[in-house]
Design a protein around this motif. Structure first.
Motif, PDB file in Angstrom:
ATOM      1  N   ALA A   1       3.932  -1.109   7.581  1.00 36.14           N
ATOM      2  CA  ALA A   1       3.871   0.146   6.972  1.00 36.14           C
ATOM      3  C   ALA A   1       3.169   0.074   5.381  1.00 36.14           C
ATOM      4  N   PHE A   2       3.813  -0.871   4.690  1.00 32.44           N
ATOM      5  CA  PHE A   2       3.032  -1.107   3.550  1.00 32.44           C
ATOM      6  C   PHE A   2       1.958  -1.409   3.213  1.00 32.44           C
TER       7      PHE A   2
ATOM      8  N   GLN B   1       0.139   3.598  13.878  1.00 32.39           N
ATOM      9  CA  GLN B   1       0.436   2.257  12.983  1.00 32.39           C
ATOM     10  C   GLN B   1      -0.495   1.552  12.663  1.00 32.39           C
TER      11      GLN B   1
ATOM     12  N   ASP C   1      -2.992   8.423  11.920  1.00 28.11           N
ATOM     13  CA  ASP C   1      -1.706   9.024  12.028  1.00 28.11           C
ATOM     14  C   ASP C   1      -0.889   7.966  12.966  1.00 28.11           C
TER      15      ASP C   1
ATOM     16  N   ARG D   1      -8.558   7.045  -0.933  1.00 30.15           N
ATOM     17  CA  ARG D   1      -8.202   7.639  -2.166  1.00 30.15           C
ATOM     18  C   ARG D   1      -9.285   7.269  -3.192  1.00 30.15           C
TER      19      ARG D   1
ATOM     20  N   TYR E   1      -8.459   2.748  10.492  1.00 31.18           N
ATOM     21  CA  TYR E   1      -8.098   2.113   9.148  1.00 31.18           C
ATOM     22  C   TYR E   1      -9.309   1.353   8.749  1.00 31.18           C
TER      23      TYR E   1
ATOM     24  N   GLY F   1      -0.593  -0.925   5.618  1.00 35.37           N
ATOM     25  CA  GLY F   1      -1.392   0.248   6.188  1.00 35.37           C
ATOM     26  C   GLY F   1      -1.497   1.354   5.050  1.00 35.37           C
ATOM     27  N   LYS F   2      -0.358   1.716   4.016  1.00 29.20           N
ATOM     28  CA  LYS F   2      -0.492   2.495   3.064  1.00 29.20           C
ATOM     29  C   LYS F   2      -1.405   1.998   1.973  1.00 29.20           C
ATOM     30  N   THR F   3      -1.103   0.975   1.575  1.00 28.58           N
ATOM     31  CA  THR F   3      -1.813   0.653   0.533  1.00 28.58           C
ATOM     32  C   THR F   3      -3.284  -0.238   0.631  1.00 28.58           C
TER      33      THR F   3
ATOM     34  N   GLU G   1      -7.904  10.363   8.002  1.00 22.66           N
ATOM     35  CA  GLU G   1      -6.629   9.474   7.698  1.00 22.66           C
ATOM     36  C   GLU G   1      -5.969   9.231   9.086  1.00 22.66           C
TER      37      GLU G   1
ATOM     38  N   LEU H   1      -5.262   2.298   3.479  1.00 21.37           N
ATOM     39  CA  LEU H   1      -5.869   3.865   3.225  1.00 21.37           C
ATOM     40  C   LEU H   1      -6.274   3.782   1.884  1.00 21.37           C
ATOM     41  N   SER H   2      -6.371   2.890   1.189  1.00 19.18           N
ATOM     42  CA  SER H   2      -6.721   2.728  -0.402  1.00 19.18           C
ATOM     43  C   SER H   2      -8.233   3.286  -0.559  1.00 19.18           C
TER      44      SER H   2
END
Length: 606
Positions: free
Chosen positions: A363-364, A397, A395, A375, A312, A366-368, A393, A371-372
């Motif tokens: 989790a929130f 936690q 896979d 994108r 990450y 990690g995605k925002t 990316e 991984l921002s």
């Protein structure tokens, strides 16, 4: 009793000060604004006013409840024969410190303030620890500069938010010179063995010193043996076929970069001559690789990056500090302190939000957050970089592995002369590297960004405790220590940056400060207590501490399923299981009842 109560009262008032700063600036909206937009006006207004109010509250507590003259407890040293201002480096100091990085420097500064004689050994030819030997192009810190310095020696001259290796080395060197620590240092001297001499309650420390092309044996004898070698001092090269002597080109570890500028830093363009216009293979995609690859990609004819596990990676907004801001830091020290506390608080909040295993916030974020950048810099999964996106990316936690900071890693991977390979390296051959799919990746130069022997704590020293116990044998596959500092059966031995004290969210400098202060309390206790020459933590206290650490660790994302250098099998012997605030609280007071005591006359008293 009164003195102990006073100490606790002062510690409590200090805690109130920190807590006030912590909560006065705890607005996530302000922090996001500051971090991403670089606008610090509002957040610093809150911090500045909050800090002033809390300092006033702390002072009121001091003056209201502490008797006059007892605010600062006088420190008694071990006597004139151990005066560090006159003895300098010697064969029989009161304390021997191993390592001249931040840990060794912090310990030396604390001991000098106490009036304790000490000698610092350094295996390299120059001081600075990891920041002296890691001179690869792009070497920099991923902790904000304001936090990556001692709280008692703030630096108003940092020129950017995240400092590079030359600036950090300059800070370290300045503290050594300004505080006259250099006369206590012996370089080119590697500790090979340390043995506890029970009948004398002293340590016999055997070293090898390089003098010209010769190796000579050196022995120190000291009451205390303090290791400050860190967890990232010995490079780890993959154990695969052909790695040692098959390749006909040039190969090296990132911590052993073959060229360097005259000032011993990574700032010279000559650092890249070894890879210029060459085919290069970089093995690894961790913290060092994400700094090296963008620099190498600019000059190499072709660059292949072999990635085991993606990380990450968070945007690194490396803001340059203006001369006006640095002037404010120089003449408004509270402003500089507020700047430091804002980063500390941000890190603590992030830790509380992201560190819990399998939590919604983890989790929130990690995605925002985690991984921002993928994108933003690489586009949609269905776009032209779709294959590359799938490779980078994670896979697993968020927070299971070390979170990295970079703004040029993904752009470097998208260059035409760069290829990212996710098949593992299986063999090194004469002209390159073979991966598990059978492909040979040809190279003129191989760079191993494969980390360090972090789980081999204190490697390669052989340390003997009571009854000839060997520390590494006692540890087995699980290094452990009480508070990461003390072991049972190894009296008067302290470890800085020891087991379960590594951080994934904040600055290790804070940990080193608290550990050095705790060790100083132990030294002071031995001085001031009759018929006590040494202390070692009790076995049951250590066992209870490890059980607590394991229970706390199992609740954290660090214990989740991922491939991390923190781990040995299912254990995590490196990572701290708490926030820096809680660790600070645990190490505020040396509790003598938790320790066995030893004396030359009676050997051991419980």
């Amino acid at each position: 009793m009164a003195g102990d109560l006073l100490t606790r009262l002062i510690a409590f008032s200090e805690l109130l000060t920190l807590a006030g700063v912590y909560f006065s600036s705890a607005s996530p909206i302000v922090l996001v604004w500051q971090y991403y937009a670089g606008n610090e006006l509002i957040s610093y207004t809150f911090l500045y006013l909050g800090t002033i109010c809390c300092c006033l509250l702390s002072w009121l507590l001091y003056t209201s409840y502490c008797p006059a003259g007892l605010l600062v407890s006088p420190v008694k040293g071990p006597g004139p024969s151990h005066d560090s201002t006159t003895t300098n480096a010697q064969e029989n100091p009161h304390v021997v410190i191993v390592g001249t990085g931040f840990g060794g420097l912090c310990m030396a500064l604390k001991l000098k303030a106490l009036g304790v004689s000490f000698t610092i050994t350094e295996k390299e030819s120059k001081i600075g620890g990891t920041w002296a030997v890691n001179t690869y192009p792009g070497a920099a810190c991923d902790v904000p500069s304001a936090l990556y310095s001692f709280s008692f020696a703030p630096n108003a001259e940092w020129d950017r938010r995240w400092s590079d290796q030359p600036a950090i080395l300059k800070y370290i060197d300045g503290l050594y010179r300004d505080n006259n620590i250099l006369p206590h240092v012996v370089c080119n001297t590697e500790v090979t063995r340390a043995t506890w001499v029970e009948k004398e309650c002293t340590w016999k420390i055997e070293c090898e010193r390089r003098v010209g092309g010769e190796i000579e044996k050196v022995i120190f004898r000291a009451k205390w043996f303090i290791t400050a070698t860190g967890q990232l001092s010995y490079p780890l090269v993959p154990n695969v076929k052909g790695v040692k002597d098959t390749f006909t080109g040039e190969s090296f570890h990132s911590a052993r970069w073959p060229t360097e500028s005259n000032d011993g830093t990574c700032s010279s363009p000559a650092q890249l001559d070894v890879v210029k216009n060459k085919k290069v293979v970089v093995v690894g995609a961790g913290a060092c690789a994400i700094q090296i690859v963008p620099e190498v990609a600019k000059v190499a004819s072709h660059l292949t990056v072999i990635q085991r596990t993606p990380s990450y990676i968070v945007w690194k907004h490396n803001q340059t500090y203006s001369s006006f801001r640095r002037m404010c830091y120089r003449y408004l020290p509270l402003y500089l302190k507020a700047h430091r506390y804002s980063f500390w608080m941000f890190a603590e909040l992030l830790y509380q939000a992201a560190s819990k295993r399998d939590s919604f916030l983890n989790a929130f974020l990690g995605k925002t957050v985690g991984l921002s950048q993928v994108r933003t810099q690489m586009g949609d999964k269905e776009g032209p970089n779709s294959d590359l996106i799938r490779k980078v990316e994670p896979d697993y936690q968020f927070y299971c592995k070390r979170t990295l900071f970079s703004s040029d890693w993904y752009p470097a991977l998208m260059r035409d002369n760069v290829a990212l390979v996710t098949d593992s390296m299986t063999e090194v051959v004469a002209d390159g590297v073979v991966t598990s799919d059978g492909t040979t990746h040809t190279a003129d130069t191989i760079i191993y960004c494969t980390g360090f022997r972090a789980t081999n704590v204190l490697f390669p020293m052989i340390i003997h405790g009571i009854g000839g116990l060997v520390l590494n044998a006692v540890w087995g596959k699980r290094p452990r220590a009480y508070l990461g500092i003390f072991m049972n059966d190894f009296p008067n031995m302290g470890i800085l940056y020891g087991p379960n004290t590594n951080l994934g969210h904040s600055s290790i400098i804070q940990m080193l400060e608290t550990q050095a202060e705790y060790i100083c309390q132990a030294i002071k206790y031995v001085w001031e207590t009759d018929n006590v020459d040494a202390v070692a933590v009790k076995e049951d206290v250590l066992r209870a501490h490890i059980e607590t650490v394991d229970a706390e660790m199992n609740k954290l994302a660090f214990a989740a399923d991922c491939n991390s250098w923190y781990k040995i099998g299912g254990n995590n012997p490196l990572q701290c299981s708490t926030s820096t605030l809680w660790y600070w609280l645990r190490t505020r007071l040396f509790q003598a009842e938790d320790y066995d005591v030893y004396s030359v006359e009676n050997k051991k008293r419980i």
